[in-house]
Design a protein around this motif. Structure first.
Motif, mmCIF file in Angstrom:
data_model
loop_
_atom_site.group_PDB
_atom_site.id
_atom_site.type_symbol
_atom_site.label_atom_id
_atom_site.label_comp_id
_atom_site.label_asym_id
_atom_site.label_seq_id
_atom_site.Cartn_x
_atom_site.Cartn_y
_atom_site.Cartn_z
ATOM 1 N N ALA A 187 -17.880 -74.631 -58.932
ATOM 2 C CA ALA A 187 -18.566 -73.909 -60.009
ATOM 3 C C ALA A 187 -19.870 -74.575 -60.440
ATOM 4 O O ALA A 187 -20.822 -73.894 -60.828
ATOM 5 C CB ALA A 187 -17.630 -73.763 -61.208
ATOM 6 N N ASP A 188 -19.931 -75.897 -60.365
ATOM 7 C CA ASP A 188 -21.145 -76.600 -60.802
ATOM 8 C C ASP A 188 -22.375 -76.217 -59.978
ATOM 9 O O ASP A 188 -23.512 -76.430 -60.423
ATOM 10 C CB ASP A 188 -20.941 -78.115 -60.711
ATOM 11 N N TYR A 189 -22.158 -75.664 -58.776
ATOM 12 C CA TYR A 189 -23.285 -75.282 -57.934
ATOM 13 C C TYR A 189 -23.590 -73.780 -57.990
ATOM 14 O O TYR A 189 -24.351 -73.270 -57.177
ATOM 15 C CB TYR A 189 -23.009 -75.683 -56.477
ATOM 16 N N ASP A 190 -23.028 -73.084 -58.979
ATOM 17 C CA ASP A 190 -23.188 -71.632 -59.023
ATOM 18 C C ASP A 190 -24.647 -71.205 -59.157
ATOM 19 O O ASP A 190 -25.071 -70.216 -58.551
ATOM 20 C CB ASP A 190 -22.374 -71.043 -60.185
ATOM 21 N N GLU A 191 -25.422 -71.945 -59.935
ATOM 22 C CA GLU A 191 -26.818 -71.547 -60.159
ATOM 23 C C GLU A 191 -27.727 -71.914 -58.984
ATOM 24 O O GLU A 191 -28.855 -71.417 -58.898
ATOM 25 C CB GLU A 191 -27.356 -72.191 -61.434
ATOM 26 N N THR A 192 -27.259 -72.777 -58.094
ATOM 27 C CA THR A 192 -28.100 -73.199 -56.960
ATOM 28 C C THR A 192 -27.544 -72.600 -55.666
ATOM 29 O O THR A 192 -27.952 -71.525 -55.249
ATOM 30 C CB THR A 192 -28.166 -74.733 -56.892
ATOM 31 N N SER A 193 -26.605 -73.263 -55.057
ATOM 32 C CA SER A 193 -26.041 -72.765 -53.805
ATOM 33 C C SER A 193 -25.310 -71.438 -53.996
ATOM 34 O O SER A 193 -25.349 -70.567 -53.114
ATOM 35 C CB SER A 193 -25.093 -73.800 -53.197
ATOM 36 N N GLY A 194 -24.650 -71.294 -55.121
ATOM 37 C CA GLY A 194 -23.955 -70.037 -55.385
ATOM 38 C C GLY A 194 -24.915 -68.863 -55.439
ATOM 39 O O GLY A 194 -24.634 -67.776 -54.920
ATOM 40 N N ASN A 195 -26.066 -69.085 -56.048
ATOM 41 C CA ASN A 195 -27.080 -68.036 -56.106
ATOM 42 C C ASN A 195 -27.598 -67.696 -54.721
ATOM 43 O O ASN A 195 -27.855 -66.529 -54.401
ATOM 44 C CB ASN A 195 -28.230 -68.483 -57.014
ATOM 45 N N VAL A 196 -27.738 -68.721 -53.868
ATOM 46 C CA VAL A 196 -28.195 -68.485 -52.497
ATOM 47 C C VAL A 196 -27.167 -67.667 -51.725
ATOM 48 O O VAL A 196 -27.520 -66.773 -50.938
ATOM 49 C CB VAL A 196 -28.486 -69.821 -51.786
ATOM 50 N N ARG A 197 -25.894 -67.921 -51.938
ATOM 51 C CA ARG A 197 -24.847 -67.124 -51.285
ATOM 52 C C ARG A 197 -25.010 -65.649 -51.635
ATOM 53 O O ARG A 197 -24.923 -64.776 -50.764
ATOM 54 C CB ARG A 197 -23.457 -67.586 -51.733
ATOM 55 N N ARG A 198 -25.218 -65.374 -52.924
ATOM 56 C CA ARG A 198 -25.344 -63.979 -53.362
ATOM 57 C C ARG A 198 -26.604 -63.337 -52.787
ATOM 58 O O ARG A 198 -26.580 -62.181 -52.353
ATOM 59 C CB ARG A 198 -25.343 -63.919 -54.887
ATOM 60 N N ARG A 199 -27.693 -64.061 -52.760
ATOM 61 C CA ARG A 199 -28.943 -63.520 -52.227
ATOM 62 C C ARG A 199 -28.836 -63.247 -50.730
ATOM 63 O O ARG A 199 -29.347 -62.251 -50.229
ATOM 64 C CB ARG A 199 -30.094 -64.491 -52.503
ATOM 65 N N ALA A 200 -28.151 -64.143 -50.013
ATOM 66 C CA ALA A 200 -27.995 -63.959 -48.568
ATOM 67 C C ALA A 200 -27.219 -62.684 -48.279
ATOM 68 O O ALA A 200 -27.555 -61.926 -47.358
ATOM 69 C CB ALA A 200 -27.292 -65.167 -47.960
ATOM 70 N N ALA A 201 -26.179 -62.431 -49.062
ATOM 71 C CA ALA A 201 -25.377 -61.225 -48.851
ATOM 72 C C ALA A 201 -26.203 -59.968 -49.113
ATOM 73 O O ALA A 201 -26.104 -58.977 -48.377
ATOM 74 C CB ALA A 201 -24.158 -61.253 -49.758
ATOM 75 N N SER A 202 -27.043 -60.000 -50.137
ATOM 76 C CA SER A 202 -27.840 -58.818 -50.470
ATOM 77 C C SER A 202 -29.006 -58.624 -49.507
ATOM 78 O O SER A 202 -29.493 -57.508 -49.311
ATOM 79 C CB SER A 202 -28.371 -58.926 -51.911
ATOM 80 N N MET A 203 -29.460 -59.707 -48.871
ATOM 81 C CA MET A 203 -30.598 -59.640 -47.954
ATOM 82 C C MET A 203 -30.208 -59.187 -46.563
ATOM 83 O O MET A 203 -31.043 -58.726 -45.794
ATOM 84 C CB MET A 203 -31.262 -61.026 -47.868
ATOM 85 N N ASN A 204 -28.932 -59.299 -46.219
ATOM 86 C CA ASN A 204 -28.488 -59.040 -44.851
ATOM 87 C C ASN A 204 -28.938 -57.667 -44.357
ATOM 88 O O ASN A 204 -28.709 -56.653 -45.018
ATOM 89 C CB ASN A 204 -26.960 -59.147 -44.781
ATOM 90 N N HIS A 205 -29.601 -57.658 -43.201
ATOM 91 C CA HIS A 205 -30.119 -56.459 -42.555
ATOM 92 C C HIS A 205 -31.240 -55.783 -43.344
ATOM 93 O O HIS A 205 -31.548 -54.613 -43.095
ATOM 94 C CB HIS A 205 -28.995 -55.464 -42.245
ATOM 95 N N SER A 206 -31.846 -56.523 -44.268
ATOM 96 C CA SER A 206 -33.056 -56.033 -44.932
ATOM 97 C C SER A 206 -34.126 -57.127 -44.937
ATOM 98 O O SER A 206 -35.044 -57.114 -45.749
ATOM 99 C CB SER A 206 -32.745 -55.573 -46.361
ATOM 100 N N GLN A 207 -33.991 -58.083 -44.017
ATOM 101 C CA GLN A 207 -34.951 -59.178 -43.912
ATOM 102 C C GLN A 207 -36.330 -58.626 -43.520
ATOM 103 O O GLN A 207 -36.443 -57.596 -42.867
ATOM 104 C CB GLN A 207 -34.478 -60.203 -42.872
ATOM 105 N N PRO A 208 -37.397 -59.338 -43.891
ATOM 106 C CA PRO A 208 -38.749 -58.814 -43.662
ATOM 107 C C PRO A 208 -39.230 -58.883 -42.215
ATOM 108 O O PRO A 208 -40.121 -58.126 -41.810
ATOM 109 C CB PRO A 208 -39.630 -59.692 -44.556
ATOM 110 N N GLY A 209 -38.676 -59.789 -41.399
ATOM 111 C CA GLY A 209 -39.186 -59.995 -40.046
ATOM 112 C C GLY A 209 -38.655 -58.984 -39.044
ATOM 113 O O GLY A 209 -37.478 -58.609 -39.078
ATOM 114 N N ASP A 210 -39.512 -58.553 -38.129
ATOM 115 C CA ASP A 210 -39.150 -57.619 -37.067
ATOM 116 C C ASP A 210 -38.786 -58.425 -35.822
ATOM 117 O O ASP A 210 -39.644 -59.060 -35.207
ATOM 118 C CB ASP A 210 -40.342 -56.698 -36.771
ATOM 119 N N PRO A 211 -37.520 -58.447 -35.399
ATOM 120 C CA PRO A 211 -37.100 -59.296 -34.276
ATOM 121 C C PRO A 211 -37.755 -58.926 -32.949
ATOM 122 O O PRO A 211 -37.967 -59.800 -32.102
ATOM 123 C CB PRO A 211 -35.583 -59.123 -34.232
#
Length: 285
Positions: free
Chosen positions: A206-230
Motif C-alpha cells: 500500500a505504501d507504493y500506491d501513489e507511485t508504482s501503484g499509479n503506474v500499474r493503473r496507467r499501464a492498464a488504461s494505456m494498453n493498445h492505445s499507445q502513441p507509437g505505430d509498430p
C-alpha cells in the motif's frame, strides 16, 4: 553454403523473438525490403503461420536462455544463407511492480532472457560477423533503458544493462567493421502491456500506491492505445540497417525524445549543483 549475392538477398537478418509483436513486424519489413530473414523464437509454428513460406525465410527454434540452442540456430542460419549481416536482439519481456514488490524469482527470470539471453545469442553470432569483417548488432532497449521510473525498476535495470553492453560492443567491434546500435522505443501499440509480455508483481504494498501503484493503473488504461505505430518502427529499423554510419543510440517515438531531453536537463542541473563536492575528492595538487 548458399551464395547470398547470387540468390539476390540484400542482407541476412537474424531476429530473436520473431513469432509476434515487434519481432514479427521487423521480420516482415526486412523480407519486403529484399532481405533473407532467420526468424528465431520458441514457437516455430507461430513464426511460419505469421510470416508464411518463402525461400528467404528460415524459422528456427530458439529459447535465448539456452546457449546450446543459440549456437545451433546460428549454425542453421549460416548453413542456409552463408552469412549473418544483421542481428536483432529483440526477445524479452517486462516486469511491472515496485522494487520491493518484485520477487527474486521474477527478476532473475527476466534477467535470464533480457540480458543473459541477449549475451548468448550475441556470442553465437559474433564469430560469423568477425570472419566477415562486417555486420550490425542491434539491441532492442526501451524508453526505460535511458531513464527509469517508479514501477519499472527491475525491468529498466535489464535495459540499462543492454545499453551498457551495446556501448562496449560498439567500441570493441568498430575496428572490425561491425556496427552496434541500441534502439530505444517508447510506448508502441503492441501487446507489450499484455500478460504475454509483461509480468505484474503479485505482491501489492500500500505504501507504493501513489507511485508504482499509479503506474500499474496507467499501464492498464494505456494498453493498445499507445502513441507509437509498430509498423513505422519496423520501417525505421530497415532504414537504420541501410544507414552507412548508424548511430550508437536510436530513440524511437516522441515520448522517448521527450524523456531523453528531460533526463539530460535533470542530469545537467544536478551535476552543476553538486559540482564543487564532486571535484573536491581529487588528491590536492
Amino acid at each position: 553454403m548458399v551464395d547470398v549475392a547470387k540468390n539476390g538477398f540484400k542482407r541476412v537478418w537474424f531476429i530473436t523473438g520473431a513469432s509476434r509483436g515487434l519481432g514479427a513486424l521487423m521480420a516482415k519489413a526486412a523480407l519486403a525490403d529484399g532481405n533473407a530473414v532467420v526468424a528465431a523464437g520458441r514457437n516455430v509454428t507461430a513464426i511460419a503461420e505469421r510470416l508464411g513460406e518463402s525461400p528467404a525465410l528460415l524459422p528456427v527454434a530458439l529459447d535465448v536462455t539456452d546457449e546450446a540452442q543459440a549456437q545451433a540456430a546460428v549454425k542453421a542460419a549460416v548453413e542456409k544463407f552463408g552469412r549473418i549481416d544483421v542481428l536483432i536482439n529483440n526477445a524479452g519481456f517486462g516486469l511491472l511492480g515496485a522494487v520491493e514488490e518484485s520477487t527474486d524469482a521474477d527478476v532473475r527470470r527476466m534477467y535470464d532472457t533480457n540480458v543473459f539471453g541477449l549475451l548468448n545469442v550475441t556470442r553465437a553470432v559474433l564469430p560469423v560477423m568477425r570472419a566477415q569483417r562486417a555486420g550490425h548488432v542491434i539491441n532492442m532497449s526501451s524508453i526505460g533503458g535511458y531513464r527509469a521510473g517508479a514501477g519499472f525498476g527491475p525491468y529498466s535495470s535489464t535495459k540499462f544493462a543492454v545499453e551498457g553492453l551495446t556501448e562496449s560492443l560498439r567500441a570493441e567491434l568498430k575496428p572490425l567493421g561491425i556496427h552496434a546500435t541500441v534502439v530505444e522505443p517508447g510506448y508502441f501499440r503492441t501487446d507489450f502491456l499484455d500478460a504475454s509480455s509483461l509480468m505484474v508483481a503479485k505482491e501489492v504494498i500500500a505504501d507504493y500506491d501513489e507511485t508504482s501503484g499509479n503506474v500499474r493503473r496507467r499501464a492498464a488504461s494505456m494498453n493498445h492505445s499507445q502513441p507509437g505505430d509498430p509498423e513505422k518502427l519496423a520501417q525505421a529499423v530497415v532504414k537504420l540497417v541501410d544507414a552507412p554510419t548508424p548511430p550508437l543510440r536510436l530513440p524511437l517515438g516522441t515520448d522517448t525524445l521527450k524523456a531523453i531531453a528531460e533526463k539530460n536537463a535533470y542530469v545537467t542541473e544536478e551535476t552543476e549543483t553538486w559540482k564543487a563536492l564532486s571535484a573536491s575528492t581529487d588528491f590536492s595538487a
